[in-house]
Design an enzyme around this catalytic site. Structure first.
Site, PDB file in Angstrom:
ATOM      1  N   TYR A  85       0.856  -1.190   0.000  1.00 57.51           N
ATOM      2  CA  TYR A  85       0.000   0.000   0.000  1.00 57.51           C
ATOM      3  C   TYR A  85       0.888   1.234   0.000  1.00 57.51           C
ATOM      4  O   TYR A  85       1.968   1.228   0.604  1.00 57.51           O
ATOM      5  CB  TYR A  85      -0.908  -0.005   1.237  1.00 57.51           C
ATOM      6  CG  TYR A  85      -2.007   1.039   1.189  1.00 57.51           C
ATOM      7  CD1 TYR A  85      -3.146   0.835   0.423  1.00 57.51           C
ATOM      8  CD2 TYR A  85      -1.881   2.238   1.889  1.00 57.51           C
ATOM      9  CE1 TYR A  85      -4.138   1.796   0.356  1.00 57.51           C
ATOM     10  CE2 TYR A  85      -2.891   3.210   1.836  1.00 57.51           C
ATOM     11  CZ  TYR A  85      -4.011   2.972   1.064  1.00 57.51           C
ATOM     12  OH  TYR A  85      -4.995   3.926   0.993  1.00 57.51           O
ATOM     13  N   PHE A  91      -5.414   9.121  -4.158  1.00 52.49           N
ATOM     14  CA  PHE A  91      -4.256   8.474  -4.793  1.00 52.49           C
ATOM     15  C   PHE A  91      -3.958   7.209  -4.006  1.00 52.49           C
ATOM     16  O   PHE A  91      -3.857   7.255  -2.775  1.00 52.49           O
ATOM     17  CB  PHE A  91      -3.006   9.361  -4.738  1.00 52.49           C
ATOM     18  CG  PHE A  91      -1.737   8.607  -5.112  1.00 52.49           C
ATOM     19  CD1 PHE A  91      -1.230   8.659  -6.405  1.00 52.49           C
ATOM     20  CD2 PHE A  91      -1.069   7.821  -4.174  1.00 52.49           C
ATOM     21  CE1 PHE A  91      -0.081   7.940  -6.751  1.00 52.49           C
ATOM     22  CE2 PHE A  91       0.084   7.110  -4.518  1.00 52.49           C
ATOM     23  CZ  PHE A  91       0.574   7.168  -5.806  1.00 52.49           C
ATOM     24  N   GLU A  92      -3.824   6.105  -4.709  1.00 56.16           N
ATOM     25  CA  GLU A  92      -3.338   4.884  -4.079  1.00 56.16           C
ATOM     26  C   GLU A  92      -2.683   4.049  -5.157  1.00 56.16           C
ATOM     27  O   GLU A  92      -3.198   3.960  -6.270  1.00 56.16           O
ATOM     28  CB  GLU A  92      -4.494   4.016  -3.536  1.00 56.16           C
ATOM     29  CG  GLU A  92      -5.270   4.559  -2.379  1.00 56.16           C
ATOM     30  CD  GLU A  92      -6.432   3.635  -1.961  1.00 56.16           C
ATOM     31  OE1 GLU A  92      -7.105   3.060  -2.846  1.00 56.16           O
ATOM     32  OE2 GLU A  92      -6.638   3.494  -0.756  1.00 56.16           O
ATOM     33  N   ILE A  93      -1.533   3.452  -4.820  1.00 58.69           N
ATOM     34  CA  ILE A  93      -1.040   2.329  -5.602  1.00 58.69           C
ATOM     35  C   ILE A  93      -0.980   1.199  -4.596  1.00 58.69           C
ATOM     36  O   ILE A  93      -0.411   1.368  -3.517  1.00 58.69           O
ATOM     37  CB  ILE A  93       0.350   2.600  -6.211  1.00 58.69           C
ATOM     38  CG1 ILE A  93       0.279   3.781  -7.182  1.00 58.69           C
ATOM     39  CG2 ILE A  93       0.882   1.351  -6.933  1.00 58.69           C
ATOM     40  CD1 ILE A  93       1.627   4.178  -7.784  1.00 58.69           C
ATOM     41  N   HIS A 131      -9.120   2.378   4.634  1.00 62.12           N
ATOM     42  CA  HIS A 131      -7.925   1.761   4.037  1.00 62.12           C
ATOM     43  C   HIS A 131      -6.697   1.995   4.914  1.00 62.12           C
ATOM     44  O   HIS A 131      -5.853   1.106   5.083  1.00 62.12           O
ATOM     45  CB  HIS A 131      -7.650   2.357   2.653  1.00 62.12           C
ATOM     46  CG  HIS A 131      -8.612   1.908   1.599  1.00 62.12           C
ATOM     47  ND1 HIS A 131      -8.526   2.325   0.293  1.00 62.12           N
ATOM     48  CD2 HIS A 131      -9.681   1.082   1.651  1.00 62.12           C
ATOM     49  CE1 HIS A 131      -9.500   1.771  -0.418  1.00 62.12           C
ATOM     50  NE2 HIS A 131     -10.212   1.025   0.384  1.00 62.12           N
TER      51      HIS A 131
END
Ligand SMILES: Nc1nc2c(ncn2[C@@H]2O[C@H](COP(=O)(O)OP(=O)(O)O)[C@@H](O)[C@H]2O)c(=O)[nH]1
Ligand SMILES: *[C@@H]1O[C@H](CO)[C@@H](O)[C@H](O)[C@H]1NC(C)=O
Ligand SMILES: *[C@@H]1O[C@H](CO)[C@@H](O)[C@H](O)[C@H]1NC(C)=O
Ligand SMILES: *[C@@H]1O[C@H](CO)[C@@H](O)[C@H](O)[C@H]1NC(C)=O
Ligand SMILES: [Mg+2]
Length: 415
Positions: free
Chosen positions: A245, A302-304, A339
């Site tokens: 994450y 924004f998340e990768i 998250h």
């Protein structure tokens, strides 16, 4: 026919004149040549009246230099469809996709985001892009986004079960809460769709049939900006460094939207101690070793991240537990704290990553790399003064402390 030939003669005549002017009047210094020629053409603009040559000096020069072989109107717009300019990065691609949840009305805002992501990253990697919506996407949305994405685009409709009140929710109670939040002017406080959106991003997007085909995702929202070139494969980076994450911005959540979220988290921790990682990031989330939540979270627009982690039993148990407690509807729990708390408690802290080199904007915050070297090496165009990282409302300093990371040179000046 005769008219066309005369027209042609005029063009050729104009073209030759232009060349003569260009060569005879230019100075020997190449850099001033264009300017000199265009100045002269401007001065003599009146002479060109009546001919087919443009009276604007600038466009005249540009047309000549870029299209020396104009022979008919049909050819004035070069057919470049199918040309792919720009280099494609060599090597294997990861099992990864971009993902965007959006309404049809978001099309122009998401178009801006896609263009930035493509220019700065994806034109070199051509990853796929999955679009999800609680309605059918319309033709405009599909046409515009397909034309902008260099990889494959896929469009999915959300199962209505995942975008509605679950059976255990008392909808009257939920309506009352929305009224109260409206009175208190809490942002999105009276919105039903925003709550469905937050619940969907918390518990379902990674289980959509289109997403099951992938292992990694990068979430993109409408109207974001990217300020630096990204010249490496961020998905590969995640895999090689064993990250699950990642984030670029962190901040404190609006307390009114999550008054009982931490209570629910605490009962989860008691019920499922096996899901809590030993070397977790509790010190990022809590200042008293878990008694209370300090409201720090990673900003999830924004998340990768790794989809298989979200699909793991640990995460699914976590989501189900929160979902049963009803805070997505009786309060206004956001997917960002959900998250973040999951990543902070159920992943070892070295599986989280701060992408300092992904300079990013989502209204109203900017992440701009503190280091000047990072900014110039990657052709960044953000103003370092806008960087939010070391602001008192950011939690990024706390993330650095939790992970014993050294803060970049010059951070004090941005506090
Ligand atoms: N399909 C769909 N997408 C939505 C809806 N509401 C929000 N979104 C998407 O969910 C994401 C977050 O919404 P946004 O309005 O940006 O919320 P904010 O960033 O918290 O202000 C964006 O990608 C939106 O396009 C909705 O009702 N339907
Ligand atoms: C100009 O166009 C003609 C006919 O379309 C073509 O035969 C010729 O090769 C072109 N010349 C250049 C320099 O592109
Ligand atoms: C432009 O070129 C593409 C591919 O080379 C071709 O398929 C298309 O028909 C051309 N368009 C026009 C208007 O000539
Ligand atoms: C990609 O990942 C998904 C989820 O783990 C998997 O089902 C799929 O087979 C993978 N595809 C490839 C080409 O490896
Ligand atoms: Mg947004």
């Amino acid at each position: 026919m005769a008219g066309t030939q005369r027209y042609l003669r005029y063009i050729i005549f104009a073209f030759i004149c232009l060349l003569l002017v260009f060569f005879f009047s230019s100075s020997p210094v190449p850099s001033s040549r264009l300017q000199t020629a265009s100045e002269i053409i401007k001065e003599q603009g009146s002479k060109w009246k009546g001919s087919s040559a443009p009276t604007s000096a600038d466009s005249g020069v540009k047309d000549v230099s870029s299209q020396p072989n104009v022979s008919s109107d049909k050819e004035t717009t070069p057919n470049t469809s199918g040309h792919r300019l720009g280099e494609t990065a060599p090597g294997e691609r990861m099992n990864a996709t971009f993902v965007t949840l959006a309404r049809n009305s978001d099309v122009w805002e998401i178009a801006r985001s896609i263009r930035q992501v493509e220019d700065r990253f994806n034109r070199k990697f051509n990853y796929d892009w999955v679009f999800l919506n609680d309605n059918d996407f319309d033709d405009t949305f599909i046409k515009v986004t397909t034309s902008l994405v260099s990889g494959k685009t896929k469009y999915g409709k959300i199962n209505s079960e995942h975008w509605s009140f679950p059976s255990w929710i008392d909808t009257n109670k939920a309506a009352k809460v929305r009224d109260e939040m409206k009175q208190k002017q809490i942002i999105y406080g009276d919105s039903i769709s925003y709550r469905h959106m937050c619940r969907y991003e918390s518990g379902f997007f990674f289980r959509h049939p289109l997403m099951l085909e992938y292992e990694w995702y990068w979430r993109v929202e409408p109207s974001i900006e990217l300020f630096c070139d990204i010249n490496y494969d961020t998905f590969k980076f995640m895999a090689e460094h064993k990250k699950k994450y990642s984030f670029v911005l962190s901040l404190y959540e609006y307390v009114e939207t999550i008054p009982t979220l931490w209570d629910s988290v605490k009962t989860f921790m008691q019920k499922y101690p096996q899901h809590i990682a030993k070397d977790n990031s509790m010190s990022f989330l809590s200042d008293d070793d878990g008694k209370t939540y300090n409201h720090c979270h990673f900003w999830s627009n924004f998340e990768i991240g790794n989809l298989n982690w979200l699909r793991s039993q640990a995460y699914l148990d976590f989501f189900d537990h929160l979902d049963k407690d009803g805070g997505f509807f009786y309060e206004r729990w956001g997917d960002a704290p959900v998250h973040s708390i999951a990543a902070g408690l159920m992943l070892p802290k070295n599986e989280l990553h701060f992408f300092d080199d992904i300079a990013y904007y989502h209204v109203p915050f900017t992440h701009c790399p503190t280091s000047e070297k990072v900014r110039t090496d990657n052709k960044c165009h953000c103003n370092p003064k806008d960087n939010f990282d070391w602001n008192g409302y950011s939690c990024t300093a706390r993330f650095f402390e939790t992970n014993n990371m050294q803060k970049p040179e010059g951070y004090e000046k941005q506090q």
